[in-house]
Design an enzyme around this catalytic site. Sequence first.
Site, PDB file in Angstrom:
ATOM      1  N   ARG A 153     -47.302 -31.756  -4.714  1.00  0.00           N
ATOM      2  CA  ARG A 153     -46.308 -32.831  -4.878  1.00  0.00           C
ATOM      3  C   ARG A 153     -45.102 -32.639  -3.974  1.00  0.00           C
ATOM      4  O   ARG A 153     -44.462 -33.595  -3.555  1.00  0.00           O
ATOM      5  CB  ARG A 153     -45.860 -32.868  -6.350  1.00  0.00           C
ATOM      6  CG  ARG A 153     -45.066 -34.123  -6.716  1.00  0.00           C
ATOM      7  CD  ARG A 153     -44.635 -34.101  -8.171  1.00  0.00           C
ATOM      8  NE  ARG A 153     -43.732 -33.015  -8.435  1.00  0.00           N
ATOM      9  CZ  ARG A 153     -43.828 -32.152  -9.461  1.00  0.00           C
ATOM     10  NH1 ARG A 153     -44.808 -32.262 -10.335  1.00  0.00           N
ATOM     11  NH2 ARG A 153     -42.960 -31.184  -9.604  1.00  0.00           N
ATOM     12  N   TYR A 197     -33.155 -57.649   0.716  1.00  0.00           N
ATOM     13  CA  TYR A 197     -34.517 -57.867   0.201  1.00  0.00           C
ATOM     14  C   TYR A 197     -34.477 -58.132  -1.311  1.00  0.00           C
ATOM     15  O   TYR A 197     -33.954 -57.313  -2.081  1.00  0.00           O
ATOM     16  CB  TYR A 197     -35.338 -56.613   0.515  1.00  0.00           C
ATOM     17  CG  TYR A 197     -36.780 -56.646   0.100  1.00  0.00           C
ATOM     18  CD1 TYR A 197     -37.680 -57.517   0.706  1.00  0.00           C
ATOM     19  CD2 TYR A 197     -37.251 -55.787  -0.886  1.00  0.00           C
ATOM     20  CE1 TYR A 197     -39.007 -57.525   0.324  1.00  0.00           C
ATOM     21  CE2 TYR A 197     -38.582 -55.789  -1.257  1.00  0.00           C
ATOM     22  CZ  TYR A 197     -39.454 -56.657  -0.655  1.00  0.00           C
ATOM     23  OH  TYR A 197     -40.769 -56.666  -1.022  1.00  0.00           O
ATOM     24  N   ASP A 250     -31.288 -50.780   4.940  1.00  0.00           N
ATOM     25  CA  ASP A 250     -32.696 -51.143   5.065  1.00  0.00           C
ATOM     26  C   ASP A 250     -32.939 -51.470   6.538  1.00  0.00           C
ATOM     27  O   ASP A 250     -32.462 -52.478   7.042  1.00  0.00           O
ATOM     28  CB  ASP A 250     -32.987 -52.351   4.165  1.00  0.00           C
ATOM     29  CG  ASP A 250     -34.472 -52.728   4.134  1.00  0.00           C
ATOM     30  OD1 ASP A 250     -35.177 -52.451   5.117  1.00  0.00           O
ATOM     31  OD2 ASP A 250     -34.909 -53.310   3.118  1.00  0.00           O
ATOM     32  N   LYS A 252     -44.591 -51.762   6.833  1.00  0.00           N
ATOM     33  CA  LYS A 252     -44.545 -52.801   7.854  1.00  0.00           C
ATOM     34  C   LYS A 252     -44.883 -52.203   9.227  1.00  0.00           C
ATOM     35  O   LYS A 252     -46.033 -51.999   9.519  1.00  0.00           O
ATOM     36  CB  LYS A 252     -43.166 -53.470   7.841  1.00  0.00           C
ATOM     37  CG  LYS A 252     -42.701 -53.903   6.422  1.00  0.00           C
ATOM     38  CD  LYS A 252     -43.431 -55.107   5.895  1.00  0.00           C
ATOM     39  CE  LYS A 252     -43.231 -55.389   4.409  1.00  0.00           C
ATOM     40  NZ  LYS A 252     -41.881 -55.515   3.915  1.00  0.00           N
TER      41      LYS A 252
HETATM   42  C1  LIG Z   1     -41.438 -55.369   2.481  1.00  0.00           C
HETATM   43  C2  LIG Z   1     -40.015 -54.980   2.430  1.00  0.00           C
HETATM   44  C3  LIG Z   1     -39.555 -54.062   1.496  1.00  0.00           C
HETATM   45  C4  LIG Z   1     -40.438 -53.502   0.424  1.00  0.00           C
HETATM   46  O1  LIG Z   1     -41.528 -52.796   0.948  1.00  0.00           O
HETATM   47  P1  LIG Z   1     -42.903 -52.624   0.144  1.00  0.00           P
HETATM   48  O2  LIG Z   1     -43.617 -51.566   0.883  1.00  0.00           O
HETATM   49  O3  LIG Z   1     -43.578 -53.981   0.187  1.00  0.00           O
HETATM   50  O4  LIG Z   1     -42.554 -52.233  -1.256  1.00  0.00           O
HETATM   51  C5  LIG Z   1     -38.216 -53.696   1.550  1.00  0.00           C
HETATM   52  N1  LIG Z   1     -37.383 -54.211   2.464  1.00  0.00           N
HETATM   53  C6  LIG Z   1     -37.803 -55.112   3.382  1.00  0.00           C
HETATM   54  C7  LIG Z   1     -36.825 -55.662   4.368  1.00  0.00           C
HETATM   55  C8  LIG Z   1     -39.119 -55.526   3.390  1.00  0.00           C
HETATM   56  O5  LIG Z   1     -39.529 -56.433   4.279  1.00  0.00           O
END
Ligand SMILES: *Cc1c(COP(=O)(O)O)cnc(C)c1O
Length: 395
Positions: A60, A113, A185, A210
């Site tokens: 972990r 987000y 973010d 992403k």
């Molecule tokens: C998709 C996304 C998230 C969340 O990511 P997940 O892997 O889908 O939980 C957070 N911030 C932004 C800007 C995103 O596009």
Amino acid sequence: MSDDKHNLSSAGTFTKLSHAGRAPREFHGFVNTPVYHGSTVTFPDVETMMSGRQKYQYGRRGSPTTDTLADALSALDGAAGTVLCPSGLSAVTTALLSVLDAGDHLLMSDSAYDPGRYAATTVLNRFGIETSFYDPHIGAGIEAHFKPNTKAVLTESPGSLTFEIQDIGAISEVAHRHDAYVIMDNTWATPVYFRPLDHGVDIAFMASTKYVVGHSDVMIGTVAANARAWRKLHTYHGSMGLCVGPDDVYLATRGLRTMGVRLARHFESALKVATWLEGRPEVAKVLYPALPSHPDHALWKRDFKGASGLLSFVTRTPSLDAVKAMLDGLSWFGLGYSWGGFESLAIVADPRKSRTATKWDEPGQLIRLHIGLEDVDDLIADLAAGFDRLNAVAG
Ligand SMILES: *Cc1c(COP(=O)(O)O)cnc(C)c1O
């Protein structure tokens, strides 16, 4: 982890993408760190076990597989350390809960987000953390929103639906004077196009689902911290038992190696599509910071090295039926959430549903596109045919 002969910190971004986190000599010369499946790690003797000095002690808490990705991302971000989380959303909550205590106040961008907003106003609220929202264009004016108990500011630049660019340097300067942490973010730009820690951010996270993964097949979040925030982040992450399976970590690392060239292609194609959209009579507004017409273009140019493949546009027609006719018939664009993969995607979204500090008053529909790695002429032809369908309904 990395071979001693490299001087990574002075290397360029693409060199870091190729080499950071790898140490082939430790793995019989194999280029990639193997996928270590493991919970238990054994020790040679009780003395070593009790000393706590063995590098890996329990699955972990990390393995060569997870260290490879974390170290590579730390090199890219210029971070003191990086932790891995099971999704981008868990990266949001990990970043926040690493630094916030009961009774603290959080400032969050109105463009952030939406599921992160929801987590803050429900779960964090339950633990006595108060959240208020600010206009993403606020810059140094954020000072007026600070309270004695403001402990963190959550920024997202650009907002991944409406694409406002924030003055991260100005916000960080104010936040640090108030002894607060700045969290960002950075999913849209990635450290290839914007290095948050260089602009005063303490904790930068990505939905690495992403662009890092890049192939629409893995959920993962990554959180990087500077020296000021690293201990808090590391302690919180370890205490909550957050970890990611080694196959998913491996795929994320594999994606990272080519992220720079993929992003360059996304950027080139997205700019072409954005420019083409601007010339269309059906389009009221294109939201892509790399366009000179974007209201925050100067700020983007000052701070960012590039733009990725995600953009939005607003239709002149308010008709949802017309937009449905356009999107339902697209052949190369899929209809789907998430983005950052090799393929193109479209969604229709209503920013009104997630705004409290600012007003979204565009009468048209907002369509968000992810411009994938296809031939851009095919994508433009697909959208052109879509506008014919839109016009047939909108009149
Ligand atoms: C998709 C996304 C998230 C969340 O990511 P997940 O892997 O889908 O939980 C957070 N911030 C932004 C800007 C995103 O596009």
